[in-house]
Design a protein around this motif. Sequence first.
Motif, PDB file in Angstrom:
ATOM      1  N   THR A 119       0.821  -1.257   0.098  1.00  0.00           N
ATOM      2  CA  THR A 119       0.045   0.110  -0.092  1.00  0.00           C
ATOM      3  C   THR A 119       0.634   1.157   0.004  1.00  0.00           C
ATOM      4  OG1 THR A 119      -1.676  -1.210   1.228  1.00  0.00           O
ATOM      5  CG2 THR A 119      -1.744   1.338   1.198  1.00  0.00           C
ATOM      6  N   PRO A 120       0.713   2.224  -1.068  1.00  0.00           N
ATOM      7  CA  PRO A 120       1.392   3.380  -0.933  1.00  0.00           C
ATOM      8  C   PRO A 120       1.500   4.227   0.318  1.00  0.00           C
ATOM      9  CG  PRO A 120       0.293   3.191  -3.099  1.00  0.00           C
ATOM     10  CD  PRO A 120      -0.161   2.105  -1.990  1.00  0.00           C
ATOM     11  N   ALA A 121       2.601   4.627   0.875  1.00  0.00           N
ATOM     12  CA  ALA A 121       2.566   5.518   1.970  1.00  0.00           C
ATOM     13  C   ALA A 121       1.667   6.783   1.880  1.00  0.00           C
ATOM     14  CB  ALA A 121       3.973   5.773   2.363  1.00  0.00           C
TER      15      ALA A 121
ATOM     16  N   ALA B 175      12.220  -2.147  -4.569  1.00  0.00           N
ATOM     17  CA  ALA B 175      11.879  -0.926  -3.619  1.00  0.00           C
ATOM     18  C   ALA B 175      10.430  -0.486  -3.964  1.00  0.00           C
ATOM     19  CB  ALA B 175      12.920  -0.005  -3.490  1.00  0.00           C
ATOM     20  N   PHE B 176       9.872   0.358  -2.583  1.00  0.00           N
ATOM     21  CA  PHE B 176       8.731   0.844  -2.960  1.00  0.00           C
ATOM     22  C   PHE B 176       8.306   2.328  -2.373  1.00  0.00           C
ATOM     23  CE2 PHE B 176       8.064  -3.796  -2.301  1.00  0.00           C
ATOM     24  CZ  PHE B 176       7.300  -4.070  -3.567  1.00  0.00           C
ATOM     25  N   SER B 177       7.599   2.774  -2.876  1.00  0.00           N
ATOM     26  CA  SER B 177       7.174   4.341  -2.306  1.00  0.00           C
ATOM     27  C   SER B 177       7.155   4.761  -1.039  1.00  0.00           C
ATOM     28  CB  SER B 177       6.068   4.795  -3.060  1.00  0.00           C
ATOM     29  OG  SER B 177       4.873   4.297  -2.637  1.00  0.00           O
ATOM     30  N   ASP B 178       6.897   3.595  -0.134  1.00  0.00           N
ATOM     31  CA  ASP B 178       6.996   3.604   1.373  1.00  0.00           C
ATOM     32  C   ASP B 178       8.095   3.686   2.070  1.00  0.00           C
ATOM     33  OD1 ASP B 178       7.370   0.969   1.274  1.00  0.00           O
ATOM     34  OD2 ASP B 178       5.636   0.272   2.495  1.00  0.00           O
ATOM     35  N   GLY B 179       9.263   3.738   1.149  1.00  0.00           N
ATOM     36  CA  GLY B 179      10.757   3.370   1.670  1.00  0.00           C
ATOM     37  C   GLY B 179      11.019   2.083   2.172  1.00  0.00           C
ATOM     38  N   SER B 180      10.261   1.024   1.591  1.00  0.00           N
ATOM     39  CA  SER B 180      10.501  -0.473   1.897  1.00  0.00           C
ATOM     40  C   SER B 180      11.486  -1.045   1.007  1.00  0.00           C
ATOM     41  CB  SER B 180       9.398  -1.173   2.184  1.00  0.00           C
ATOM     42  OG  SER B 180       8.608  -0.680   3.369  1.00  0.00           O
TER      43      SER B 180
ATOM     44  N   TYR C  35      10.461  13.438   1.912  1.00  0.00           N
ATOM     45  CA  TYR C  35       9.994  12.267   1.020  1.00  0.00           C
ATOM     46  C   TYR C  35      10.103  11.102   1.434  1.00  0.00           C
ATOM     47  CZ  TYR C  35      10.441  16.559  -1.787  1.00  0.00           C
ATOM     48  OH  TYR C  35      10.009  17.791  -2.494  1.00  0.00           O
ATOM     49  N   LEU C  36       9.167  10.087   1.277  1.00  0.00           N
ATOM     50  CA  LEU C  36       9.154   8.795   1.799  1.00  0.00           C
ATOM     51  C   LEU C  36       9.953   7.603   0.834  1.00  0.00           C
ATOM     52  CD1 LEU C  36       5.678   8.952   3.168  1.00  0.00           C
ATOM     53  CD2 LEU C  36       7.624   9.618   4.242  1.00  0.00           C
ATOM     54  N   ASP C  37      10.027   7.824  -0.366  1.00  0.00           N
ATOM     55  CA  ASP C  37      10.029   6.849  -1.392  1.00  0.00           C
ATOM     56  C   ASP C  37      11.564   6.440  -1.653  1.00  0.00           C
ATOM     57  OD1 ASP C  37       9.608   9.315  -2.409  1.00  0.00           O
ATOM     58  OD2 ASP C  37       8.962   8.624  -4.258  1.00  0.00           O
ATOM     59  N   ALA C  38      11.829   5.103  -1.844  1.00  0.00           N
ATOM     60  CA  ALA C  38      12.915   4.599  -2.517  1.00  0.00           C
ATOM     61  C   ALA C  38      12.776   4.155  -3.952  1.00  0.00           C
ATOM     62  CB  ALA C  38      13.462   3.216  -1.688  1.00  0.00           C
ATOM     63  N   ASP C  39      12.987   5.166  -4.843  1.00  0.00           N
ATOM     64  CA  ASP C  39      12.573   4.763  -6.227  1.00  0.00           C
ATOM     65  C   ASP C  39      13.704   4.165  -6.958  1.00  0.00           C
ATOM     66  OD1 ASP C  39      10.365   6.228  -5.813  1.00  0.00           O
ATOM     67  OD2 ASP C  39      11.393   8.221  -6.162  1.00  0.00           O
ATOM     68  N   THR C  40      14.916   3.879  -6.560  1.00  0.00           N
ATOM     69  CA  THR C  40      16.061   3.236  -7.294  1.00  0.00           C
ATOM     70  C   THR C  40      15.717   1.809  -7.417  1.00  0.00           C
ATOM     71  OG1 THR C  40      17.433   3.031  -5.398  1.00  0.00           O
ATOM     72  CG2 THR C  40      17.542   5.022  -6.581  1.00  0.00           C
ATOM     73  N   THR C  41      15.981   1.391  -8.635  1.00  0.00           N
ATOM     74  CA  THR C  41      15.975  -0.138  -8.801  1.00  0.00           C
ATOM     75  C   THR C  41      17.102  -0.677  -8.290  1.00  0.00           C
ATOM     76  OG1 THR C  41      14.904  -0.081 -11.114  1.00  0.00           O
ATOM     77  CG2 THR C  41      16.511  -2.186 -10.687  1.00  0.00           C
ATOM     78  N   PRO C  42      17.408  -1.700  -7.210  1.00  0.00           N
ATOM     79  CA  PRO C  42      18.527  -2.276  -6.605  1.00  0.00           C
ATOM     80  C   PRO C  42      19.558  -2.476  -7.406  1.00  0.00           C
ATOM     81  CG  PRO C  42      16.307  -2.942  -5.464  1.00  0.00           C
ATOM     82  CD  PRO C  42      15.934  -2.424  -6.963  1.00  0.00           C
ATOM     83  N   VAL C  43      20.581  -2.603  -7.094  1.00  0.00           N
ATOM     84  CA  VAL C  43      21.934  -3.053  -7.760  1.00  0.00           C
ATOM     85  C   VAL C  43      22.481  -4.101  -7.063  1.00  0.00           C
ATOM     86  CG1 VAL C  43      23.997  -2.475  -8.798  1.00  0.00           C
ATOM     87  CG2 VAL C  43      22.234  -1.092  -8.972  1.00  0.00           C
TER      88      VAL C  43
END
Length: 283
Positions: A155-157, A178-183, A215-223
């Motif tokens: 669920t989006p934060a 990763a997700f927009s709630d920072g997870s 800002y809450l989100d982690a928008d980067t595709t993990p590496v």
Amino acid sequence: PELPLWVHRPGGALGVAFRRQLTDKAKIEDLPYERGKPAIDVANLRVYVPSQDGGLYAVDARSGEIIYRFATLGPVQSEPLYDPVEEVVYFGSTDGALYKIRAKDGALIYRFMSNAEVARRPVIHDDTLFFVNANDTLVAIDKKAGKLKFYQHRTPAFGIEIGGYAGPVIGHGNVYTAFSDGSVMAYSTKDGAEQWPNVDLTLDAQTSDGQAPQYLDADTTPVLTKVKDADGVLVAHFDGGLYALDAVSARILWRNERAVGVTNLLLWDQPAHQSRAQIGGGL
């Protein structure tokens, strides 16, 4: 070559071979710039270019001539995936669908509706295609038939988010995203079972003055990479900085809290070049 051109003449190695306007300006929704990225078919010298005019263009890499245009119901602002095994192209659209088309002529193989924009590049693992949509949903489908295998949704934060989201990456038997709630999460590639405890970077993130992140989100595709002797996962939180997490346990290996505002990560690894003194050059 043994001595590349850029050693002494860095400007002489690359040049513009052709320019071609692809986007039909009469069909765009007045977006300020293209957010998509091209995919390249090296063997057949084709480039697949997304466009905000609602189409994916196949372009001849030698001449710039348009081979075909595949139309969707919304702007195509994604990064396609060319699969040389089947000679097909997978790509997403803002119309909420993931498309699979034949690379040589653009014939539609299937259209999978996910109900939210698909922009990040999908990935293939064995017989499964993984992709993430803008509604914080990781989707796994049968790559041949386009049938759903499983999905994971968060669920989006409630809070301020940056426009964007992470894509998936495969490694160690898991799919990471990763997700927009920072997870940041790891799921089994077999059945989508959670492999990590919930890693919430927002809880760890604080601004330089000790305040909660705006800002809450982690928008980067993990590496995925090695971090000292451990298998690591690099990911960034927009306000919290850049993190290296253990790929198995999810524990934080290190954090750079000054690397803020990050929405994309690229790991560049290249052997060191000889110095000019070593190759006999001068200043």
